[in-house]
Design a protein around this motif. Structure first.
Motif, PDB file in Angstrom:
ATOM      1  N   PRO A 135       0.830  -1.218   0.000  1.00 36.89           N
ATOM      2  CA  PRO A 135       0.000   0.000   0.000  1.00 36.89           C
ATOM      3  C   PRO A 135       0.859   1.261   0.000  1.00 36.89           C
ATOM      4  O   PRO A 135       1.887   1.306   0.668  1.00 36.89           O
ATOM      5  CB  PRO A 135      -0.806  -0.136   1.283  1.00 36.89           C
ATOM      6  CG  PRO A 135       0.052  -0.961   2.189  1.00 36.89           C
ATOM      7  CD  PRO A 135       0.774  -1.928   1.295  1.00 36.89           C
ATOM      8  N   ASP A 136       0.419   2.235  -0.759  1.00 43.41           N
ATOM      9  CA  ASP A 136       1.116   3.518  -0.764  1.00 43.41           C
ATOM     10  C   ASP A 136       0.467   4.448   0.254  1.00 43.41           C
ATOM     11  O   ASP A 136      -0.509   4.105   0.919  1.00 43.41           O
ATOM     12  CB  ASP A 136       1.106   4.142  -2.169  1.00 43.41           C
ATOM     13  CG  ASP A 136      -0.311   4.258  -2.730  1.00 43.41           C
ATOM     14  OD1 ASP A 136      -1.281   4.139  -1.947  1.00 43.41           O
ATOM     15  OD2 ASP A 136      -0.452   4.446  -3.958  1.00 43.41           O
ATOM     16  N   SER A 137       1.022   5.640   0.374  1.00 39.69           N
ATOM     17  CA  SER A 137       0.522   6.596   1.376  1.00 39.69           C
ATOM     18  C   SER A 137      -0.903   7.033   1.076  1.00 39.69           C
ATOM     19  O   SER A 137      -1.702   7.254   1.996  1.00 39.69           O
ATOM     20  CB  SER A 137       1.454   7.820   1.414  1.00 39.69           C
ATOM     21  OG  SER A 137       1.512   8.450   0.134  1.00 39.69           O
ATOM     22  N   ALA A 138      -1.264   7.171  -0.227  1.00 41.10           N
ATOM     23  CA  ALA A 138      -2.630   7.570  -0.576  1.00 41.10           C
ATOM     24  C   ALA A 138      -3.625   6.507  -0.149  1.00 41.10           C
ATOM     25  O   ALA A 138      -4.723   6.808   0.329  1.00 41.10           O
ATOM     26  CB  ALA A 138      -2.727   7.831  -2.087  1.00 41.10           C
ATOM     27  N   THR A 139      -3.242   5.223  -0.293  1.00 40.08           N
ATOM     28  CA  THR A 139      -4.124   4.125   0.123  1.00 40.08           C
ATOM     29  C   THR A 139      -4.312   4.130   1.638  1.00 40.08           C
ATOM     30  O   THR A 139      -5.422   3.975   2.151  1.00 40.08           O
ATOM     31  CB  THR A 139      -3.543   2.787  -0.344  1.00 40.08           C
ATOM     32  OG1 THR A 139      -3.452   2.782  -1.762  1.00 40.08           O
ATOM     33  CG2 THR A 139      -4.407   1.623   0.118  1.00 40.08           C
ATOM     34  N   LEU A 140      -3.219   4.319   2.387  1.00 40.36           N
ATOM     35  CA  LEU A 140      -3.303   4.333   3.841  1.00 40.36           C
ATOM     36  C   LEU A 140      -4.123   5.518   4.343  1.00 40.36           C
ATOM     37  O   LEU A 140      -4.810   5.426   5.349  1.00 40.36           O
ATOM     38  CB  LEU A 140      -1.894   4.375   4.443  1.00 40.36           C
ATOM     39  CG  LEU A 140      -1.028   3.134   4.178  1.00 40.36           C
ATOM     40  CD1 LEU A 140       0.374   3.343   4.736  1.00 40.36           C
ATOM     41  CD2 LEU A 140      -1.663   1.878   4.773  1.00 40.36           C
ATOM     42  N   GLU A 141      -4.055   6.639   3.582  1.00 41.98           N
ATOM     43  CA  GLU A 141      -4.801   7.832   3.996  1.00 41.98           C
ATOM     44  C   GLU A 141      -6.288   7.683   3.717  1.00 41.98           C
ATOM     45  O   GLU A 141      -7.139   8.039   4.544  1.00 41.98           O
ATOM     46  CB  GLU A 141      -4.246   9.065   3.282  1.00 41.98           C
ATOM     47  CG  GLU A 141      -4.949  10.337   3.692  1.00 41.98           C
ATOM     48  CD  GLU A 141      -4.385  11.548   2.966  1.00 41.98           C
ATOM     49  OE1 GLU A 141      -4.946  12.640   3.135  1.00 41.98           O
ATOM     50  OE2 GLU A 141      -3.381  11.391   2.232  1.00 41.98           O
ATOM     51  N   SER A 142      -6.639   7.162   2.536  1.00 48.80           N
ATOM     52  CA  SER A 142      -8.049   7.068   2.160  1.00 48.80           C
ATOM     53  C   SER A 142      -8.707   5.778   2.643  1.00 48.80           C
ATOM     54  O   SER A 142      -9.922   5.717   2.821  1.00 48.80           O
ATOM     55  CB  SER A 142      -8.191   7.161   0.641  1.00 48.80           C
ATOM     56  OG  SER A 142      -7.542   6.057   0.014  1.00 48.80           O
ATOM     57  N   GLY A 143      -7.902   4.705   2.839  1.00 47.07           N
ATOM     58  CA  GLY A 143      -8.462   3.416   3.229  1.00 47.07           C
ATOM     59  C   GLY A 143      -8.971   2.620   2.054  1.00 47.07           C
ATOM     60  O   GLY A 143      -9.508   1.521   2.238  1.00 47.07           O
ATOM     61  N   ILE A 144      -8.820   3.130   0.840  1.00 42.50           N
ATOM     62  CA  ILE A 144      -9.267   2.439  -0.366  1.00 42.50           C
ATOM     63  C   ILE A 144      -8.037   2.011  -1.132  1.00 42.50           C
ATOM     64  O   ILE A 144      -7.175   2.834  -1.488  1.00 42.50           O
ATOM     65  CB  ILE A 144     -10.156   3.339  -1.244  1.00 42.50           C
ATOM     66  CG1 ILE A 144     -11.319   3.903  -0.429  1.00 42.50           C
ATOM     67  CG2 ILE A 144     -10.672   2.575  -2.453  1.00 42.50           C
ATOM     68  CD1 ILE A 144     -12.253   2.839   0.119  1.00 42.50           C
TER      69      ILE A 144
END
Length: 614
Positions: A135-144
């Protein structure tokens, strides 16, 4: 004639025309209002569509947030060190049984490797689970994690929801792994279908799109399972996947008229959900959206044509009632203008036109009377003019003869003085001059008979010689003995076609006026030629008292004289003589500063050597 009282006033007719025009203008403005209303209606519909998009977005966000809270609760269970592993497993299973959307859980270690899957025994995971997560940072931030995907088991769309498995150790956050689940979007399709039915009476007017502009939620299950691609329409300005992917990552909302996948013209509104990388599209048939506006437009066009037709008929009727008597009146004015005075018109109306017609008849009658009076007065004026012209001719003849007689008297006086000192040669010259003067008087009397035909004795002469001969002659006159007469001649022999005798009359008249205005006047004859303009000028300059401005302005136009015994014919006669020889005469004068008369003739080549005569 008696003035009739108006029955239908002309102003009233014009008012009716204005009312009809105002009616037509009102209808036109109403049509414009409908056009503006269409724009306003479109704006309201777009606003309504955006509201639907926001509602769908809110429901989807609520579902995702609820599931993420459930996953975080699972993380809390896994982090509880006081619970044995078996109890943790039972608690997780309890969460799965009681959750509306969670059907399984996949647990990964901190390196992203799959270590466990919790699910009911009869549940099949919709799609293969990834063995390794990155997972990248955008995935960890959005949860998607990634975008929506289509399940291989039921051909329905799902979202990957991911939360990190973190634990606080010694005041620091330590990453132990990740918890992953798949969220079914089938309930979202039911929500979208129901909302579409409530708002539009149809279930296929609202859609949820993934970041490739493919339908993942709709009342039309076939479109969902086949992943119908909206990017193939003209809804988006660019159909490139890279462009669409970037579009879905930004907060964007717009409305436009476009053609949908079925080839229908639609009014659509699109809103992105950047966190979920999804978009909501609401559309409605353009004809349906603007059905009321189109009906109003049709009705307005119909009634506009009806009103325009009525206005034209009324306008033609009143225009004829107004213009018909006016045309008759205009025709009558042409008759009067052509000399048919006394023309009388019948009065056929009872409005202001009748009053104008009556005034015209009175005017025509008065013109007839005035014409008769003017005709009689003109006859008297013609008779008076004939008598006056005879008097003018007598004065002109007297003036000219007096000039000739002055010359003859001077020459005979000179002969008388020479009797005591007889000189045959000089005596012969004086006799020749007397004879020449008598010949000029004879020619003048003959010219009286031919003056109307413009007969002139034009000769090609040297202007220098004419001027110097005249000056040498006039110096001998007793009247000019106290004055000074000089000449300034032009180089060469400037030639011109002139009548020498008549030009001498002009010279004598002008010099006599100067010497009578001032006995000791200095008079200069200045001859100059202009090769470029092809003209020769004779300036007769004196140092007399000058001519007042009010007299100067009328000098050649009227008979004006400042002498007690003058008649005012001298200068007008001079002007006629000069202009008859294709020349011009002008005057420039300053009070107490002298006067200059300028005579101009067309310049010719040098004349053949010949005497100008005395």
């Amino acid at each position: 004639m008696r003035t009739r009282s108006p029955r239908i006033a002309l102003g009233f007719k014009i008012s009716l025309l204005l009312i009809v025009s105002a009616l037509g203008s009102t209808i036109a403005l109403s049509y414009l209002f409908i056009a503006v209303s269409q724009n306003a209606t479109e704006a309201l519909l777009k606003e309504n569509y955006i509201g639907i998009s926001n509602e769908i977005s809110q429901r989807l966000r609520s579902t995702v947030d609820y599931d993420m809270q459930s996953l975080k609760y699972v993380v809390d269970i896994l982090n509880d060190g006081d619970l044995p592993d078996q109890l943790k497993i039972r608690n997780v299973e309890s969460v799965l049984r009681n959750s509306r959307d969670l059907n399984f859980l996949a647990v990964y270690d901190d390196a992203g490797k799959l270590i466990d899957v919790q699910k009911p025994h009869d549940f099949t995971v919709p799609a293969a689970l990834p063995e390794i997560l990155k997972p990248d940072s955008a995935t960890l931030e959005s949860g998607i994690m990634g975008g929506a995907f289509l399940s291989s088991s039921d051909s329905m769309p799902y979202l990957r929801i991911l939360v990190p498995w973190d634990r606080i150790v010694s005041g620091r956050s330590e990453r132990l792994g990740f918890v992953l689940t798949y969220l079914s979007l089938a309930p979202l399709s039911r929500d979208v279908s129901e909302l579409s039915r409530q708002r539009f009476g149809r279930t296929d007017m609202v859609f949820v799109l993934d970041d490739s502009a493919r339908i993942i939620a709709s009342g039309n299950v076939h479109q969902v399972k086949t992943r119908a691609n909206v990017s193939l329409t003209d809804l988006f300005t660019s159909s490139a996947n890279t462009g669409l992917t970037q579009l879905f990552r930004r907060d964007v909302g717009f409305s436009k008229v476009y053609t949908n996948l079925s080839g229908q013209r639609m009014l659509g509104s699109f809103k992105t959900l950047p966190r979920l990388r999804l978009g909501v599209l609401v559309e409605e048939s353009y004809e349906s959206a603007f059905a009321t506006v189109e009906w109003m437009r049709t009705q307005l066009i119909y009634w506009t044509l009806v009103a325009a037709g009525i206005a034209i008929l009324i306008g033609m009727f009143f225009a004829r009632t107004i213009t018909r008597p006016l045309r008759v009146l205009v025709t009558a004015t042409h008759e009067v203008a052509s000399g048919n005075y006394g023309h009388d018109l019948p009065i056929t109306t009872r409005d202001e036109v009748a009053e104008v017609t009556e005034s015209f008849n009175k005017m025509s009658e008065n013109l007839q009377k005035s014409f008769e009076e003017l005709r009689q007065a003109n006859e008297h004026i013609v008779k008076a003019e004939k008598m006056a012209s005879r008097g003018e001719i007598v004065v002109e003849v007297s003036h000219e003869l007096k000039n000739f007689l002055h010359t003859l008297l001077l020459q005979t006086h000179t002969l008388k003085t020479m009797l005591n000192r007889f000189d045959a040669e000089t005596f012969g010259q004086l006799v020749a001059k007397v004879e020449s003067g008598l010949h000029r008087m004879s020619n003048f009397s003959e010219n009286l008979l031919t003056r109307g035909s413009g007969a002139l004795n034009l000769q090609h002469v040297d202007i220098n010689e004419v001027a110097s001969t005249f000056v040498s002659f006039v110096k001998l006159l007793p009247k000019f003995r106290k004055g000074t007469i000089e000449t300034e001649l032009a180089p060469g022999r400037p030639g011109a076609m002139i009548d020498v005798d008549q030009l001498r009359q002009v010279f004598l008249n002008l010099t006599k006026n100067s010497i009578e205005a001032r006995r000791d006047a200095t008079i200069r004859f200045v001859v100059a030629q202009n090769e470029e303009r092809r003209e020769v000028k004779i300036d007769i300059v004196d140092n007399g008292p000058g001519i007042p401005a009010e007299v100067l302005a009328k000098l050649f136009k009227e008979r004006i004289t400042t002498k007690p015994d003058g008649h005012g014919f001298g200068l007008p006669i001079c002007q006629k003589i000069i202009e008859a020889q294709h020349g011009s005469i002008a005057v420039n004068s300053v009070v107490n500063g002298g006067t200059t008369f300028t005579i101009t003739f067309p310049l010719l080549a040098e004349p053949p050597p010949a005497e100008a005569g005395s």
